[in-house]
Design a protein around this motif. Structure first.
Motif, PDB file in Angstrom:
ATOM      1  N   ARG A  26      31.578  10.156  46.034  1.00 47.09           N
ATOM      2  CA  ARG A  26      31.991  11.302  45.368  1.00 47.09           C
ATOM      3  C   ARG A  26      33.729  11.396  45.094  1.00 47.09           C
ATOM      4  O   ARG A  26      33.931  11.757  44.113  1.00 47.09           O
ATOM      5  N   LEU A  27      34.422  10.570  45.990  1.00 41.86           N
ATOM      6  CA  LEU A  27      35.932  10.477  45.753  1.00 41.86           C
ATOM      7  C   LEU A  27      36.371   9.398  45.236  1.00 41.86           C
ATOM      8  O   LEU A  27      37.381   9.057  44.820  1.00 41.86           O
ATOM      9  N   SER A  28      35.568   8.631  44.667  1.00 35.87           N
ATOM     10  CA  SER A  28      35.754   7.096  44.184  1.00 35.87           C
ATOM     11  C   SER A  28      36.666   6.233  45.052  1.00 35.87           C
ATOM     12  O   SER A  28      37.675   5.663  44.262  1.00 35.87           O
ATOM     13  N   LEU A  51      39.469  17.626  44.265  1.00 43.32           N
ATOM     14  CA  LEU A  51      38.341  17.017  43.968  1.00 43.32           C
ATOM     15  C   LEU A  51      37.275  17.368  44.968  1.00 43.32           C
ATOM     16  O   LEU A  51      36.010  17.508  44.224  1.00 43.32           O
ATOM     17  N   ALA A  55      33.670  18.992  43.499  1.00 44.06           N
ATOM     18  CA  ALA A  55      32.525  18.023  44.124  1.00 44.06           C
ATOM     19  C   ALA A  55      31.543  18.857  44.912  1.00 44.06           C
ATOM     20  O   ALA A  55      30.236  18.640  44.535  1.00 44.06           O
ATOM     21  N   TYR A  56      31.997  19.694  45.853  1.00 44.15           N
ATOM     22  CA  TYR A  56      31.110  20.579  46.682  1.00 44.15           C
ATOM     23  C   TYR A  56      31.204  22.020  46.504  1.00 44.15           C
ATOM     24  O   TYR A  56      30.336  22.756  47.061  1.00 44.15           O
TER      25      TYR A  56
END
Length: 124
Positions: A26-28, A51, A55-56
């Motif tokens: 998710r954080l790449s 981020l 994402a959450y």
């Protein structure tokens, strides 16, 4: 040793029944990098709070907790003094110079003052 921010990340993963690799995706970043950030071996990228929020889809309370964990886990702080007045540069440098000599009570007063000023600025 896990940082406060690392504990927050771990708790967030468990809440979403995710593995370290899932959050890293998710954080790449790699799982190894995420693990190093959690343990304080690597600095927290400054974009991560934003981020993670996206994402959450964090609640206001969770965002507050995330930002607090982020702030408390930082090892350094940088203030960009470019294009600042001499007065502003002087205040920033004076704070940095005397920071280690301030008592917890003095730091708390400074913190409360900053948040009061920030709150007043958002109410306008």
């Amino acid at each position: 040793m896990i940082t406060i921010f690392g504990k927050y990340l771990r708790d967030l993963r468990h809440m979403h029944t995710e593995l370290l690799k899932d959050m890293a995706d998710r954080l790449s970043v790699s799982a190894a990098f995420l693990s190093a950030v959690e343990s304080g071996k690597k600095s927290i990228p400054p974009t991560w709070p934003s981020l993670l929020n996206i994402a959450y889809q964090l609640s206001a309370e969770m965002r507050r907790d995330l930002n607090q964990a982020f702030d408390q886990s930082q090892k350094t702080a940088v203030i960009d003094l470019n294009n600042q007045s001499g007065e502003r540069r002087g205040v920033a440098v004076a704070l940095a110079r005397t920071f280690n000599d301030l008592t917890d009570e003095q730091l708390d007063l400074i913190k409360r003052t900053m948040f009061a000023v920030k709150k007043r600025g958002t109410e306008s």
